[in-house]
Scaffold this active site. Structure first.
Site, PDB file in Angstrom:
ATOM      1  N   ASN A 137       0.644  -1.125  -0.177  1.00 14.48           N
ATOM      2  CA  ASN A 137       0.171   0.647   0.010  1.00 14.48           C
ATOM      3  C   ASN A 137       0.865   1.432   0.328  1.00 14.48           C
ATOM      4  O   ASN A 137       2.106   1.255   0.260  1.00 14.48           O
ATOM      5  CB  ASN A 137      -1.272   0.358   1.036  1.00 14.48           C
ATOM      6  CG  ASN A 137      -0.587  -0.495   2.621  1.00 14.48           C
ATOM      7  OD1 ASN A 137       0.859  -1.030   2.895  1.00 14.48           O
ATOM      8  ND2 ASN A 137      -1.320   0.218   3.284  1.00 14.48           N
ATOM      9  N   GLU A 152      -2.957  -4.387  -3.443  1.00 17.58           N
ATOM     10  CA  GLU A 152      -3.752  -4.921  -4.256  1.00 17.58           C
ATOM     11  C   GLU A 152      -3.235  -4.716  -5.577  1.00 17.58           C
ATOM     12  O   GLU A 152      -2.568  -5.449  -6.232  1.00 17.58           O
ATOM     13  CB  GLU A 152      -4.632  -5.428  -3.920  1.00 17.58           C
ATOM     14  CG  GLU A 152      -4.861  -6.826  -2.882  1.00 17.58           C
ATOM     15  CD  GLU A 152      -5.474  -6.032  -1.208  1.00 17.58           C
ATOM     16  OE1 GLU A 152      -4.680  -4.766  -1.677  1.00 17.58           O
ATOM     17  OE2 GLU A 152      -6.035  -7.001  -0.139  1.00 17.58           O
ATOM     18  N   ASN A 164      -0.749   8.782   0.878  1.00 18.38           N
ATOM     19  CA  ASN A 164      -0.493  10.015   0.230  1.00 18.38           C
ATOM     20  C   ASN A 164      -0.767  10.869   1.361  1.00 18.38           C
ATOM     21  O   ASN A 164      -1.845  10.831   2.474  1.00 18.38           O
ATOM     22  CB  ASN A 164      -1.253  10.588  -1.036  1.00 18.38           C
ATOM     23  CG  ASN A 164      -0.618  11.291  -1.893  1.00 18.38           C
ATOM     24  OD1 ASN A 164      -1.287  12.532  -1.255  1.00 18.38           O
ATOM     25  ND2 ASN A 164      -0.331  11.485  -2.656  1.00 18.38           N
TER      26      ASN A 164
HETATM   27  N1  THU Z   1      -5.719  -1.788   2.380  1.00 14.13           N
HETATM   28  C1  THU Z   1      -5.188  -2.115   1.306  1.00 14.13           C
HETATM   29  O1  THU Z   1      -3.268  -1.977   1.419  1.00 14.13           O
HETATM   30  N2  THU Z   1      -5.400  -3.241   0.471  1.00 14.13           N
HETATM   31  C2  THU Z   1      -6.681  -3.751   1.680  1.00 14.13           C
HETATM   32  O2  THU Z   1      -7.501  -4.533   0.839  1.00 14.13           O
HETATM   33  C3  THU Z   1      -7.622  -2.999   3.186  1.00 14.13           C
HETATM   34  C4  THU Z   1      -6.813  -2.018   3.582  1.00 14.13           C
HETATM   35  C5  THU Z   1      -4.314  -0.562   2.874  1.00 14.13           C
HETATM   36  C6  THU Z   1      -5.013   0.738   2.033  1.00 14.13           C
HETATM   37  C7  THU Z   1      -4.245   1.665   4.012  1.00 14.13           C
HETATM   38  O3  THU Z   1      -3.022   2.218   3.258  1.00 14.13           O
HETATM   39  C8  THU Z   1      -4.428   1.004   4.747  1.00 14.13           C
HETATM   40  O4  THU Z   1      -4.589  -0.265   4.527  1.00 14.13           O
HETATM   41  C9  THU Z   1      -5.751   1.337   5.944  1.00 14.13           C
HETATM   42  O5  THU Z   1      -6.522   1.251   4.862  1.00 14.13           O
END
Ligand code: THU
Length: 130
Positions: free
Chosen positions: A40, A53, A43
């Site tokens: 992830n 993903e 920003n």
């Molecule tokens: N997040 C993901 O990377 N994938 C998901 O399926 C759920 C949420 C991340 C987004 C954000 O950077 C952090 O988790 C908290 O929501």
């Protein structure tokens, strides 16, 4: 499955998540057996961040692949981290209903495996536009 989980763990350590401090790693196996990782990337303008993903999907597509055959994902600690709703739909674009999604702990232990169909039943996909 181990190689996929290890790749997701490695990707998670690259996460840019200074706002949530929730690091997510994902890894996707393609139709050639190759593995693509993603993290992830948050920003300062919060809504502009994105999930692990789509990072992995971007790597897979840029490598010239078009199918997702297996997925591993993990967040912080050992609570279940399933792909969010939007990510389920993004995976759906390149994966069939029976594709397995392994949800793991931060240290790579398997918590639970789902099929895409279980996480996204009655889904809308490319076939609907055929
Ligand atoms: N997040 C993901 O990377 N994938 C998901 O399926 C759920 C949420 C991340 C987004 C954000 O950077 C952090 O988790 C908290 O929501």
């Amino acid at each position: 499955m181990r190689d996929l989980i290890d790749a997701a763990m490695k990707a998670r350590l690259r996460a840019h998540a200074p706002y949530s401090n929730f690091l997510v790693g994902a890894a996707m196996r393609d139709e050639h057996g190759h593995i693509h990782g993603g993290c992830n990337i948050e920003n300062a303008s919060y809504p502009q961040g994105w999930c692990a993903e789509p990072s992995a999907i971007s790597a897979l597509v840029m490598a010239g692949s078009r199918r997702i055959t297996e997925v591993a994902v993990m967040g912080n600690g050992s609570t279940l981290c399933t792909p969010c709703g939007g990510c389920r739909q993004k995976i759906r674009e390149f994966a069939s209903a029976e594709v397995k999604i392994h949800c793991c702990t931060e240290t790579g232990e398997l918590i639970q495996t789902f099929t895409l169909e279980e996480l996204l039943p009655f889904s809308f996909g490319p076939e609907n536009l055929a």
